[in-house]
Motif scaffolding. Structure first.
Motif, short mmCIF file in Angstrom:
data_model
loop_
_atom_site.label_atom_id
_atom_site.label_comp_id
_atom_site.label_asym_id
_atom_site.label_seq_id
_atom_site.Cartn_x
_atom_site.Cartn_y
_atom_site.Cartn_z
N PRO A 105 26.13 -37.42 -53.53
CA PRO A 105 27.12 -38.24 -52.81
C PRO A 105 26.55 -39.04 -51.65
O PRO A 105 27.20 -39.98 -51.17
CB PRO A 105 28.11 -37.19 -52.28
N LEU A 106 25.34 -38.69 -51.18
CA LEU A 106 24.83 -39.34 -49.96
C LEU A 106 23.77 -40.39 -50.27
O LEU A 106 22.92 -40.22 -51.14
CB LEU A 106 24.23 -38.28 -49.02
N GLU A 107 23.83 -41.49 -49.53
CA GLU A 107 22.75 -42.47 -49.56
C GLU A 107 22.75 -43.17 -48.19
O GLU A 107 23.45 -44.17 -48.00
CB GLU A 107 22.94 -43.49 -50.68
N PRO A 108 22.00 -42.60 -47.23
CA PRO A 108 22.00 -43.18 -45.88
C PRO A 108 21.72 -44.70 -45.87
O PRO A 108 22.29 -45.43 -45.07
CB PRO A 108 20.88 -42.41 -45.19
N ALA A 109 20.89 -45.13 -46.83
CA ALA A 109 20.51 -46.56 -46.85
C ALA A 109 21.70 -47.46 -47.18
O ALA A 109 21.65 -48.68 -46.98
CB ALA A 109 19.38 -46.78 -47.86
N ASP A 110 22.81 -46.86 -47.68
CA ASP A 110 23.96 -47.71 -48.00
C ASP A 110 24.73 -48.13 -46.75
O ASP A 110 25.70 -48.87 -46.82
CB ASP A 110 24.90 -47.00 -48.99
N GLY A 111 24.33 -47.56 -45.60
CA GLY A 111 24.80 -48.10 -44.32
C GLY A 111 26.06 -47.53 -43.73
O GLY A 111 26.44 -47.87 -42.61
N ARG A 112 26.78 -46.65 -44.45
CA ARG A 112 28.00 -46.07 -43.86
C ARG A 112 27.62 -45.03 -42.82
O ARG A 112 26.62 -44.31 -42.98
CB ARG A 112 28.86 -45.42 -44.95
N THR A 113 28.42 -44.90 -41.77
CA THR A 113 28.06 -43.92 -40.73
C THR A 113 28.13 -42.51 -41.31
O THR A 113 27.34 -41.64 -40.93
CB THR A 113 29.04 -44.00 -39.53
N ASP A 114 29.03 -42.28 -42.27
CA ASP A 114 29.09 -40.93 -42.86
C ASP A 114 28.02 -40.74 -43.94
O ASP A 114 27.91 -39.66 -44.50
CB ASP A 114 30.50 -40.65 -43.42
N GLY A 115 27.25 -41.79 -44.21
CA GLY A 115 26.14 -41.65 -45.17
C GLY A 115 26.57 -41.61 -46.61
O GLY A 115 25.73 -41.43 -47.50
N LEU A 116 27.89 -41.77 -46.88
CA LEU A 116 28.34 -41.69 -48.27
C LEU A 116 27.77 -42.86 -49.07
O LEU A 116 27.76 -44.02 -48.60
CB LEU A 116 29.88 -41.70 -48.35
N ARG A 117 27.31 -42.54 -50.26
CA ARG A 117 26.77 -43.57 -51.17
C ARG A 117 27.93 -44.45 -51.63
O ARG A 117 29.05 -43.96 -51.85
CB ARG A 117 26.13 -42.87 -52.37
N LEU A 118 27.68 -45.76 -51.74
CA LEU A 118 28.72 -46.69 -52.19
C LEU A 118 28.84 -46.58 -53.70
O LEU A 118 28.07 -47.22 -54.44
CB LEU A 118 28.37 -48.12 -51.76
N THR A 119 29.75 -45.76 -54.20
CA THR A 119 29.90 -45.56 -55.64
C THR A 119 31.33 -45.96 -56.07
O THR A 119 32.22 -46.06 -55.23
CB THR A 119 29.73 -44.07 -56.00
N PRO A 120 31.54 -46.12 -57.39
CA PRO A 120 32.90 -46.39 -57.87
C PRO A 120 33.89 -45.28 -57.51
O PRO A 120 35.07 -45.53 -57.34
CB PRO A 120 32.71 -46.51 -59.38
N PHE A 121 33.39 -44.05 -57.32
CA PHE A 121 34.29 -42.96 -56.91
C PHE A 121 34.81 -43.22 -55.50
O PHE A 121 35.99 -43.05 -55.20
CB PHE A 121 33.56 -41.61 -56.98
N LEU A 122 33.88 -43.66 -54.62
CA LEU A 122 34.29 -43.96 -53.24
C LEU A 122 35.25 -45.15 -53.24
O LEU A 122 36.28 -45.13 -52.57
CB LEU A 122 33.05 -44.29 -52.40
N ALA A 123 34.93 -46.14 -54.06
CA ALA A 123 35.79 -47.34 -54.10
C ALA A 123 37.18 -47.00 -54.63
O ALA A 123 38.19 -47.52 -54.14
CB ALA A 123 35.12 -48.39 -55.00
N ALA A 124 37.26 -46.10 -55.59
CA ALA A 124 38.55 -45.81 -56.24
C ALA A 124 39.40 -44.82 -55.46
O ALA A 124 40.63 -44.92 -55.43
CB ALA A 124 38.30 -45.26 -57.65
#
Ligand code: G3I
Length: 331
Positions: A128-147
């Motif tokens: 679930p994590l990808e710090p490089a995606d830039g969110r402060t919580d480190g969550l990876r930008l995935t379709p699950f997050l978007a949905a």
């Protein structure tokens, strides 16, 4: 000859490996799995894109074959993985967010219901994590997050817990074991994520640490990893080593030296983890060197085949086998 599963059992730990249907065609390999493992992880067959290859009816026959092989042989099954951004069926990637949301929930419910009572543990959410995606919580930008928004993790765990209350529910992540500033940032973000999920009442009981190690890069001692594991234990979470292997791409070509360095990496890593965490299972990602995914992912510069696992291609025990046995016995 003692087996790895009996060594592990002395400390109430399961030992296992990832396997796939083609492995069952090899008698020596199947024998090695049955003799050494008490838990098995389908490497691919329980993934969403393996089950839902085309639009329409899901296809569970390969997963059924592996799950029934395991239960016939009293092997626990570690289900890998319900929601992972890299195993979303291709036909859904072109759909709407609403279609994705319905399909993701439907897949999770159908799959957990199908194997309820037969699966020891589930990687409910993977990576679930990808710090490089830039969110402060480190969550990876995935379709699950978007949905679903950031609550997608709680949603997945609550649904899985409702449908299989006995399964151990695991949040699985890669790179938590590395020694780098980025890895330390990821460990911090994982702790914050687990605190938030705990506050929401998410039924996460175990952290899956994939443990794809690199020989000559993984430090013998690792204070930041020790501190992280202590905090995980203090939160009341157990740990599973879910996909352990040791890439030898930085090692000299000489086979004996390579095997010795790989063995030492396994030993020092497992010693550290056992000292600091409540470990319930240790699994390698494949049992024999010819099964490894690493030749594609981390090819050796000299073109030689990787030797990252516990058995060679002739299913003979390597020094790494003995190193892991020692660590499991002293765990
Ligand atoms: O079996 C199908 C075959 O029928 C089809 O013709 C072919 C072409 O599409 O694909 C075959 O499936 C492949 C599958 O492995 C079985 O070999 C998939 O393409 C391929 O993408 C899949 O790769 C797996 C990968 O995860 C993606 O699911 C690797 O074996 C597996 O080692 C790797 O494992 C991941 C963990 O799940 C998560 N952590 C990292 C780890 C390594 O990447």
């Amino acid at each position: 000859k003692s087996s790895l599963s009996s060594a592990a059992a002395q400390n109430r730990v399961l030992f296992g490996t990832a396997f796939c249907t083609s492995d069952l065609l090899s008698q020596p390999l199947t024998r090695a799995i049955l003799y050494n493992c008490s838990v098995v992880t389908p490497e691919y067959e329980l993934k969403w894109d393996a089950i839902c290859r085309e639009h329409g009816l899901p296809e569970y026959s390969a997963a059924d074959e592996l799950v029934s092989f395991a239960s016939r042989n009293a092997l626990a099954v570690h289900g890998h993985t319900l929601w992972w951004h890299e195993s979303i069926p291709a036909f859904l990637q072109a759909g709407t967010v609403d279609q994705f949301r319905d399909a993701a929930l439907n897949h999770l419910k159908t799959t957990v219901t199908r194997y309820a009572g037969q699966v020891h543990s589930w990687d409910v959410v993977n990576e679930p994590l990808e710090p490089a995606d830039g969110r402060t919580d480190g969550l990876r930008l995935t379709p699950f997050l978007a949905a679903f928004g950031p609550d997608y993790i709680a949603t997945a765990f609550h649904q899985a817990s409702l449908l299989d209350p006995k399964a151990i529910l695991v949040l699985n992540e890669m790179g938590l074991e590395y020694a780098s500033p980025a890895a330390e940032r990821k460990r911090r973000q994982m702790l914050a994520l687990l605190e938030r999920e705990k506050a929401k009442g998410s039924p996460i009981s175990c952290l899956g640490i994939q443990s794809h190690l690199t020989a000559l890069e993984q430090p013998r001692d690792h204070p930041e990893l020790r501190a992280f594991l202590r905090e995980i234990r203090a939160m009341g979470l157990s740990v599973m080593i879910t996909e352990m292997d040791v890439s030898d791409h930085l090692c000299p070509r000489d086979r004996r030296r390579r095997d010795a360095i790989v063995a030492e990496t396994y030993r020092s890593y497992l010693d550290l983890v056992f000292e600091e965490a409540e470990v319930i299972a240790v699994s390698t990602w494949g049992l024999t060197d010819d099964r490894t995914w690493l030749n594609g992912f981390r090819p050796r510069p000299d073109g030689a085949r990787q030797r990252p696992l516990l058995f060679d291609r002739a299913v003979r025990r390597k020094p790494a086998w003995h190193a892991v046995q020692d660590a499991l016995l002293n765990g």
